[in-house]
Design a protein around this motif. Structure first.
Motif, PDB file in Angstrom:
ATOM      1  N   GLU A   1      -5.876 -18.266  30.608  1.00 55.57           N
ATOM      2  CA  GLU A   1      -5.070 -17.172  30.047  1.00 55.57           C
ATOM      3  C   GLU A   1      -6.011 -16.149  29.431  1.00 55.57           C
ATOM      4  O   GLU A   1      -6.659 -16.419  28.421  1.00 55.57           O
ATOM      5  N   ALA A   2      -6.113 -15.005  30.063  1.00 55.92           N
ATOM      6  CA  ALA A   2      -7.043 -13.953  29.638  1.00 55.92           C
ATOM      7  C   ALA A   2      -6.242 -12.688  29.312  1.00 55.92           C
ATOM      8  O   ALA A   2      -5.066 -12.585  29.673  1.00 55.92           O
TER       9      ALA A   2
ATOM     10  N   VAL B   1      -9.867 -14.792  24.571  1.00 57.20           N
ATOM     11  CA  VAL B   1      -9.364 -13.708  23.726  1.00 57.20           C
ATOM     12  C   VAL B   1     -10.483 -12.710  23.448  1.00 57.20           C
ATOM     13  O   VAL B   1     -11.571 -13.098  23.000  1.00 57.20           O
TER      14      VAL B   1
ATOM     15  N   TRP C   1      -8.387 -20.489  27.376  1.00 59.45           N
ATOM     16  CA  TRP C   1      -7.731 -19.346  26.732  1.00 59.45           C
ATOM     17  C   TRP C   1      -8.848 -18.409  26.292  1.00 59.45           C
ATOM     18  O   TRP C   1      -9.755 -18.817  25.544  1.00 59.45           O
TER      19      TRP C   1
ATOM     20  N   ALA D   1     -13.509 -14.971  21.954  1.00 56.45           N
ATOM     21  CA  ALA D   1     -13.275 -16.372  21.619  1.00 56.45           C
ATOM     22  C   ALA D   1     -12.711 -17.073  22.844  1.00 56.45           C
ATOM     23  O   ALA D   1     -11.920 -16.493  23.588  1.00 56.45           O
ATOM     24  N   GLU D   2     -13.161 -18.302  23.044  1.00 56.28           N
ATOM     25  CA  GLU D   2     -12.671 -19.090  24.165  1.00 56.28           C
ATOM     26  C   GLU D   2     -12.321 -20.495  23.699  1.00 56.28           C
ATOM     27  O   GLU D   2     -13.117 -21.139  23.012  1.00 56.28           O
ATOM     28  N   CYS D   3     -11.146 -20.921  24.078  1.00 55.86           N
ATOM     29  CA  CYS D   3     -10.750 -22.320  23.901  1.00 55.86           C
ATOM     30  C   CYS D   3     -10.726 -22.949  25.281  1.00 55.86           C
ATOM     31  O   CYS D   3     -10.156 -22.373  26.212  1.00 55.86           O
TER      32      CYS D   3
END
Lengths: 130, 130
Positions: free
Chosen positions: A35-36, A106, A104, A90-92
């Motif tokens: 999800e970007a 952001v 994910w 930020a990346e999860c």
């Protein structure tokens, strides 16, 4: 507590932060779902197409924080690009079998959109072809 | 390992996610410094002015991941707002004496800017006053 997901997230991060997109993509599963900001990316080809323009104009990146456990990791960094002087992200990530299967992503698209609009405006003002 | 910073980050998160801005701001230090998409915010009044429009039109928020230790926490969430249907964000916070003293805030301003522009366009089209 083991931190397999954090290890993968950091290896992936350091690869693209060093400009090596191919090495970074070795940590991405073929059927990754991400999800970007532009929407949901499905599959590693879409992921590469999303990441390539950013990495190709990356000047430097530095970690702000990184945490994780065996399945999930969360990373925040700042970056400097040729287009945008301050581009934090930020990346999860969820990791399975050593690769990122779910992600994910952001970041703020606004300064990139403004910089591209300014470039187009500048070209128009000069009357040169794209 | 204690997780004092994570406890504070989660208490702050759940307060604003529940719509209670005043309760959330009790976890913010008076002299907080926050790197946010519009620029660096200094002091709790600037922080409140930044967060208020978002919280006032928040429909719901849900955690994607949260990690931390005694000094630093990193949180990512998705949110639904009246203006933007999908507004994820990430916050890294440093905590001292139970309050957030330093913060990095990442989210995509693009959909908020597009929604506001569409509202202005819609108003113009209807010929009504702002």
């Amino acid at each position: 507590m083991t931190r397999a997901a954090l290890d993968v997230a950091l290896a992936y991060h350091h690869a693209w932060a060093g400009g090596d997109l191919d090495a970074a993509l070795r940590y991405i599963a073929d059927d990754v779902v991400c999800e970007a900001p532009p929407g949901v990316l499905e599959g590693i080809d879409a992921y590469r197409a999303f990441l390539e323009p950013y990495v190709s104009q990356l000047v430097s990146a530095s970690l702000i924080a990184a945490f994780g456990d065996d399945e999930t990791a969360l990373v925040m960094y700042d970056s400097v690009t040729q287009l945008v002087a301050r581009a934090p992200g930020a990346e999860c990530v969820r990791v399975a079998d050593g690769r990122i299967v779910r992600s994910w992503f952001v970041f703020d698209r606004a300064p990139f959109m403004a910089a591209r609009a300014a470039m187009v405006g500048s070209r128009d003002a000069q009357g040169s072809a794209p």
